[in-house]
Design a protein around this motif. Structure first.
Motif, PDB file in Angstrom:
ATOM      1  N   ARG A 173       0.825  -1.205   0.000  1.00  0.00           N
ATOM      2  CA  ARG A 173       0.000   0.000   0.000  1.00  0.00           C
ATOM      3  C   ARG A 173       0.860   1.256   0.000  1.00  0.00           C
ATOM      4  O   ARG A 173       0.488   2.286  -0.567  1.00  0.00           O
ATOM      5  CB  ARG A 173      -0.922  -0.016   1.206  1.00  0.00           C
ATOM      6  CG  ARG A 173      -1.904   1.151   1.256  1.00  0.00           C
ATOM      7  CD  ARG A 173      -2.899   0.972   2.384  1.00  0.00           C
ATOM      8  NE  ARG A 173      -3.642  -0.271   2.225  1.00  0.00           N
ATOM      9  CZ  ARG A 173      -4.521  -0.716   3.122  1.00  0.00           C
ATOM     10  NH1 ARG A 173      -4.731  -0.037   4.233  1.00  0.00           N
ATOM     11  NH2 ARG A 173      -5.162  -1.854   2.917  1.00  0.00           N
ATOM     12  N   ASN A 177       0.498   4.313  -2.689  1.00  0.00           N
ATOM     13  CA  ASN A 177       0.253   5.714  -2.358  1.00  0.00           C
ATOM     14  C   ASN A 177       1.365   6.626  -2.857  1.00  0.00           C
ATOM     15  O   ASN A 177       1.140   7.834  -3.055  1.00  0.00           O
ATOM     16  CB  ASN A 177       0.093   5.874  -0.846  1.00  0.00           C
ATOM     17  CG  ASN A 177      -1.155   5.200  -0.320  1.00  0.00           C
ATOM     18  OD1 ASN A 177      -2.143   5.048  -1.044  1.00  0.00           O
ATOM     19  ND2 ASN A 177      -1.126   4.780   0.930  1.00  0.00           N
ATOM     20  N   THR A 178       2.558   6.072  -3.052  1.00  0.00           N
ATOM     21  CA  THR A 178       3.657   6.876  -3.572  1.00  0.00           C
ATOM     22  C   THR A 178       3.351   7.404  -4.969  1.00  0.00           C
ATOM     23  O   THR A 178       3.911   8.417  -5.396  1.00  0.00           O
ATOM     24  CB  THR A 178       4.954   6.046  -3.583  1.00  0.00           C
ATOM     25  OG1 THR A 178       5.205   5.554  -2.267  1.00  0.00           O
ATOM     26  CG2 THR A 178       6.150   6.884  -3.996  1.00  0.00           C
ATOM     27  N   ARG A 179       2.469   6.728  -5.673  1.00  0.00           N
ATOM     28  CA  ARG A 179       2.093   7.173  -7.021  1.00  0.00           C
ATOM     29  C   ARG A 179       1.549   8.600  -7.004  1.00  0.00           C
ATOM     30  O   ARG A 179       1.710   9.346  -7.989  1.00  0.00           O
ATOM     31  CB  ARG A 179       1.047   6.208  -7.602  1.00  0.00           C
ATOM     32  CG  ARG A 179       0.477   6.633  -8.945  1.00  0.00           C
ATOM     33  CD  ARG A 179       1.548   6.645 -10.018  1.00  0.00           C
ATOM     34  NE  ARG A 179       1.018   7.061 -11.300  1.00  0.00           N
ATOM     35  CZ  ARG A 179       0.884   8.335 -11.685  1.00  0.00           C
ATOM     36  NH1 ARG A 179       1.238   9.313 -10.852  1.00  0.00           N
ATOM     37  NH2 ARG A 179       0.405   8.642 -12.866  1.00  0.00           N
ATOM     38  N   HIS A 180       0.935   9.021  -5.920  1.00  0.00           N
ATOM     39  CA  HIS A 180       0.358  10.351  -5.823  1.00  0.00           C
ATOM     40  C   HIS A 180       1.332  11.372  -5.237  1.00  0.00           C
ATOM     41  O   HIS A 180       0.968  12.547  -5.092  1.00  0.00           O
ATOM     42  CB  HIS A 180      -0.902  10.310  -4.957  1.00  0.00           C
ATOM     43  CG  HIS A 180      -1.901   9.292  -5.406  1.00  0.00           C
ATOM     44  ND1 HIS A 180      -2.636   9.415  -6.558  1.00  0.00           N
ATOM     45  CD2 HIS A 180      -2.251   8.090  -4.864  1.00  0.00           C
ATOM     46  CE1 HIS A 180      -3.426   8.363  -6.713  1.00  0.00           C
ATOM     47  NE2 HIS A 180      -3.218   7.536  -5.686  1.00  0.00           N
ATOM     48  N   HIS A 181       2.549  10.936  -4.893  1.00  0.00           N
ATOM     49  CA  HIS A 181       3.539  11.838  -4.290  1.00  0.00           C
ATOM     50  C   HIS A 181       4.907  11.574  -4.921  1.00  0.00           C
ATOM     51  O   HIS A 181       5.901  11.363  -4.219  1.00  0.00           O
ATOM     52  CB  HIS A 181       3.602  11.641  -2.776  1.00  0.00           C
ATOM     53  CG  HIS A 181       2.275  11.716  -2.090  1.00  0.00           C
ATOM     54  ND1 HIS A 181       1.660  12.908  -1.785  1.00  0.00           N
ATOM     55  CD2 HIS A 181       1.420  10.734  -1.674  1.00  0.00           C
ATOM     56  CE1 HIS A 181       0.504  12.674  -1.203  1.00  0.00           C
ATOM     57  NE2 HIS A 181       0.328  11.372  -1.122  1.00  0.00           N
ATOM     58  N   LEU A 182       4.955  11.584  -6.237  1.00  0.00           N
ATOM     59  CA  LEU A 182       6.205  11.272  -6.932  1.00  0.00           C
ATOM     60  C   LEU A 182       7.262  12.337  -6.685  1.00  0.00           C
ATOM     61  O   LEU A 182       8.461  12.028  -6.622  1.00  0.00           O
ATOM     62  CB  LEU A 182       5.937  11.118  -8.431  1.00  0.00           C
ATOM     63  CG  LEU A 182       5.025   9.955  -8.839  1.00  0.00           C
ATOM     64  CD1 LEU A 182       4.835   9.944 -10.349  1.00  0.00           C
ATOM     65  CD2 LEU A 182       5.608   8.630  -8.372  1.00  0.00           C
ATOM     66  N   THR A 183       6.864  13.585  -6.545  1.00  0.00           N
ATOM     67  CA  THR A 183       7.844  14.657  -6.329  1.00  0.00           C
ATOM     68  C   THR A 183       8.534  14.495  -4.985  1.00  0.00           C
ATOM     69  O   THR A 183       9.769  14.611  -4.886  1.00  0.00           O
ATOM     70  CB  THR A 183       7.155  16.026  -6.398  1.00  0.00           C
ATOM     71  OG1 THR A 183       6.481  16.161  -7.652  1.00  0.00           O
ATOM     72  CG2 THR A 183       8.181  17.147  -6.254  1.00  0.00           C
ATOM     73  N   GLU A 189       7.443   8.880 -13.194  1.00  0.00           N
ATOM     74  CA  GLU A 189       6.360   7.918 -13.349  1.00  0.00           C
ATOM     75  C   GLU A 189       6.874   6.585 -13.869  1.00  0.00           C
ATOM     76  O   GLU A 189       6.382   5.516 -13.461  1.00  0.00           O
ATOM     77  CB  GLU A 189       5.302   8.485 -14.297  1.00  0.00           C
ATOM     78  CG  GLU A 189       4.068   7.597 -14.422  1.00  0.00           C
ATOM     79  CD  GLU A 189       2.996   8.211 -15.297  1.00  0.00           C
ATOM     80  OE1 GLU A 189       2.007   7.509 -15.612  1.00  0.00           O
ATOM     81  OE2 GLU A 189       3.147   9.403 -15.653  1.00  0.00           O
ATOM     82  N   TRP A 192       8.536   4.724 -10.929  1.00  0.00           N
ATOM     83  CA  TRP A 192       7.532   4.159 -10.037  1.00  0.00           C
ATOM     84  C   TRP A 192       6.848   2.965 -10.679  1.00  0.00           C
ATOM     85  O   TRP A 192       6.594   1.950 -10.008  1.00  0.00           O
ATOM     86  CB  TRP A 192       6.480   5.211  -9.696  1.00  0.00           C
ATOM     87  CG  TRP A 192       5.376   4.650  -8.847  1.00  0.00           C
ATOM     88  CD1 TRP A 192       5.357   4.551  -7.501  1.00  0.00           C
ATOM     89  CD2 TRP A 192       4.151   4.065  -9.318  1.00  0.00           C
ATOM     90  NE1 TRP A 192       4.198   3.955  -7.081  1.00  0.00           N
ATOM     91  CE2 TRP A 192       3.433   3.635  -8.171  1.00  0.00           C
ATOM     92  CE3 TRP A 192       3.605   3.859 -10.573  1.00  0.00           C
ATOM     93  CZ2 TRP A 192       2.193   3.025  -8.256  1.00  0.00           C
ATOM     94  CZ3 TRP A 192       2.371   3.245 -10.663  1.00  0.00           C
ATOM     95  CH2 TRP A 192       1.666   2.841  -9.529  1.00  0.00           C
ATOM     96  N   ARG A 193       6.529   3.059 -11.967  1.00  0.00           N
ATOM     97  CA  ARG A 193       5.860   1.951 -12.653  1.00  0.00           C
ATOM     98  C   ARG A 193       6.733   0.707 -12.640  1.00  0.00           C
ATOM     99  O   ARG A 193       6.234  -0.418 -12.441  1.00  0.00           O
ATOM    100  CB  ARG A 193       5.542   2.363 -14.087  1.00  0.00           C
ATOM    101  CG  ARG A 193       4.879   1.294 -14.927  1.00  0.00           C
ATOM    102  CD  ARG A 193       3.498   0.962 -14.418  1.00  0.00           C
ATOM    103  NE  ARG A 193       2.627   2.127 -14.432  1.00  0.00           N
ATOM    104  CZ  ARG A 193       1.366   2.093 -14.012  1.00  0.00           C
ATOM    105  NH1 ARG A 193       0.844   0.968 -13.513  1.00  0.00           N
ATOM    106  NH2 ARG A 193       0.618   3.191 -14.045  1.00  0.00           N
ATOM    107  N   TRP A 196       6.556  -0.776  -9.167  1.00  0.00           N
ATOM    108  CA  TRP A 196       5.237  -1.325  -8.905  1.00  0.00           C
ATOM    109  C   TRP A 196       5.062  -2.676  -9.588  1.00  0.00           C
ATOM    110  O   TRP A 196       4.574  -3.636  -8.986  1.00  0.00           O
ATOM    111  CB  TRP A 196       4.182  -0.332  -9.378  1.00  0.00           C
ATOM    112  CG  TRP A 196       2.781  -0.824  -9.313  1.00  0.00           C
ATOM    113  CD1 TRP A 196       1.969  -1.145 -10.358  1.00  0.00           C
ATOM    114  CD2 TRP A 196       2.008  -1.063  -8.135  1.00  0.00           C
ATOM    115  NE1 TRP A 196       0.742  -1.565  -9.919  1.00  0.00           N
ATOM    116  CE2 TRP A 196       0.736  -1.526  -8.542  1.00  0.00           C
ATOM    117  CE3 TRP A 196       2.261  -0.930  -6.776  1.00  0.00           C
ATOM    118  CZ2 TRP A 196      -0.267  -1.850  -7.642  1.00  0.00           C
ATOM    119  CZ3 TRP A 196       1.261  -1.254  -5.877  1.00  0.00           C
ATOM    120  CH2 TRP A 196       0.024  -1.707  -6.302  1.00  0.00           C
TER     121      TRP A 196
END
Length: 542
Positions: A173, A177-183, A189, A192-193, A196
């Motif tokens: 999880r 949630n890190t997807r919405h706080h990449l900065t 992206e 992160w991908r 993930w």
């Protein structure tokens, strides 16, 4: 002593029941990585589908539904891969249920604390054992709103628990949630991908005793050759017989390599897992196997050669060596560590500090290490500690779970036992009874060092106090030597005591007649007494 809670008995912690070693898969070709990625994506999708089906079953799960899920997975992979996926699914679902139960308990503790504090008058002071009332009407109102929110959360969590519904995220999880706080995470992206997708892959297989080299799906030969049994849809990628793919990389376990080789040559079960570290761009293979349960040594045997008491703190271990009678030996030892930075850095710091501690224990020749059985699960809520944010961060940052696992496994390899003790009052009583007496011009004692002595004495079965209570029967020593002693600064404390039949200082004699007091002109102050004091055998100090 009526308010002191009952202390739990000390016990020897059982040793580790499993072993895991890891090695890097070096010099992989592009085709090797392509095959590993394809296998991970295919089996990861199957694992996600199986987890969704298991969560949908809830309390209706049975051996029949398990068998049906496994049959569906077997058609798309193999029987062994299907078994490994369903086993991982059940483990993940059970972990989610345990976390759900712990969450409910935490909410209940917060609700009880809020109700208690809201019931008190404003401004009422608290004690060491119970919090007081809130300081203002505004704070009281905000806490009453938080109580309503916690009660709603608790009701929803209990409803989900009773219905058998859990919330599970394959890949984690936190990463989701890190997807919405990449900065803030300093990730693109694409990065992160990649993390993930790699976190959701599934490339692993359970061991099978009696099969060749202990595993039929992921096979590792004694010379380090790694081969994978491909799923049915990916059989066209095989480069060996029977739908297998042989990697170009060879592995060699530097740690426990001999033990691993003995197992696979005897065709004993060894489980394997292959994963990609996206940050380093490296592939790793982890081998694990179970050990037979070994009966722990008796507590008396662990105490025979003394003990090392260890106090766990936010930035160091405070350790003190004690003999089997509970007497401190030598000077305190401190093993610092830094828990800032990444999780890998924190884990390495804990491991290095424990290594130094265990090596010192081996040099001094003790058989066991005493440590507190810490658990801050219900002790770090803001309802309990209020504005003490620094203290909450302090106890939240102490890796008690990882510390226990590390210490038990590392101590077992050096022949040391771990004795867990109740952590109640160790810092308080240690500082009260041991900190000041052990301070010398060349030795500095902290509360943590004194707590290490208290922990060691409790592990040895001795009370923390340096002296026990007076005899219970009467003033004689039939139950043991008396322990009521004069303070360090009392004059004449080393002298003998008068017999019980003599009169007190300045009082009448035992016969009832009063002796004539000497005149002032014939008295010399501070002169030694000419009276022969005889110490009674029953009045000796302990």
């Amino acid at each position: 002593m009526g308010g002191v809670r009952k202390l739990a008995a000390s016990f020897v912690v059982p040793g580790p029941c499993g072993v895991a070693v890891r090695d890097r898969l070096k010099h992989l070709t592009s085709q090797d990585e392509k095959v590993l990625r394809a296998v991970g994506e295919h089996q990861g999708a199957l694992a996600s589908r199986d987890l969704k089906a298991r969560c949908a079953d809830g309390h209706d799960h049975s051996t029949d539904t398990w068998a049906a899920r496994k049959r569906d997975l077997t058609a798309l992979s193999s029987s062994r891969i299907a078994g490994a996926i369903t086993k991982a699914t059940h483990d993940q679902w059970a972990l989610a249920r345990r976390c759900q139960a712990a969450h409910i308990q935490t909410l209940a503790a917060g609700i009880n604390m809020l109700r208690h504090r809201l019931s008190l008058p404003l401004g009422e002071k608290g004690t060491k054992r119970a919090a007081g009332g809130y300081r203002s009407k505004g704070e009281w109102f905000r806490k009453s709103r938080r109580l309503a929110a916690l009660e709603d959360r608790h009701a929803a969590a209990v409803s989900e628990w009773q219905a058998g519904r859990v919330r599970v995220v394959r890949g984690g999880r936190r990463l989701l949630n890190t997807r919405h706080h990449l900065t803030q995470a300093q990730l693109t992206e694409e990065q992160w991908r990649e993390r993930w997708e790699a976190g959701r892959w599934f490339v692993g297989a359970d061991g099978e005793s009696g099969k060749r080299f202990g595993n039929e799906t992921i096979r590792v030969t004694p010379d380090g050759e790694v081969s994978i049994k491909l799923p049915v849809p990916l059989a066209h990628l095989a480069n060996a017989k029977h739908g297998r793919y042989i990697l170009t990389s060879r592995i060699a376990f530097a740690h426990r390599g001999a033990e691993w080789a003995d197992r696979i040559e005897a065709n004993r079960a060894v489980a394997y897992r292959i994963h990609l570290d996206t940050r380093r761009g490296r592939w790793y293979l982890t081998a694990s196997w179970q050990r037979p349960v070994v009966k722990t040594i008796p507590l008396a045997t662990a105490r025979a050669r003394g003990m090392i008491g260890v106090d766990t703190n936010a930035d160091h271990f405070a350790a003190y060596r004690l003999d089997r009678h509970g007497n401190p030996i030598g000077d305190p030892h401190r093993f610092p560590y830094d828990l800032s930075g990444t999780a890998g850095h924190r884990d390495a710091q804990i491991r290095h500090a424990l290594t130094r501690l265990i090596r010192w224990a081996g040099r001094v020749g003790v058989a066991a290490i005493g440590i507190e059985d810490l658990d801050f699960t219900a002790e770090k809520t803001r309802e309990k500690h209020g504005r003490r944010k620094r203290f909450r961060r302090l106890i939240s940052g102490m890796p008690t779970g990882r510390l226990k696992a590390r210490l038990i496994s590392m101590a077992a390899e050096h022949g040391l036992s771990i004795v867990a003790v109740d952590p109640a009052y160790t810092s308080l009583w240690g500082a009260q009874h041991w900190q000041k007496p052990l301070v010398t011009p060349r030795r500095k004692m902290s509360r943590h060092d004194a707590a290490g002595i208290a922990i060691g004495r409790r592990a040895l079965g001795h009370p923390v106090r340096r002296r026990t209570a007076p005899p219970p029967h009467d003033r004689s020593d039939r139950a043991g030597h008396r322990t009521a002693q004069a303070g360090p600064g009392t004059r004449g404390r080393e002298g003998t005591r008068p017999p019980a039949t003599d009169r007190p200082l300045g009082g009448p004699s035992p016969s009832g007649t009063r002796k004539r007091e000497p005149s002032a002109s014939n008295t010399v102050r501070d002169a030694p007494s000419t009276q022969q004091w005889v110490q009674h055998s029953l009045m000796r100090t302990g």
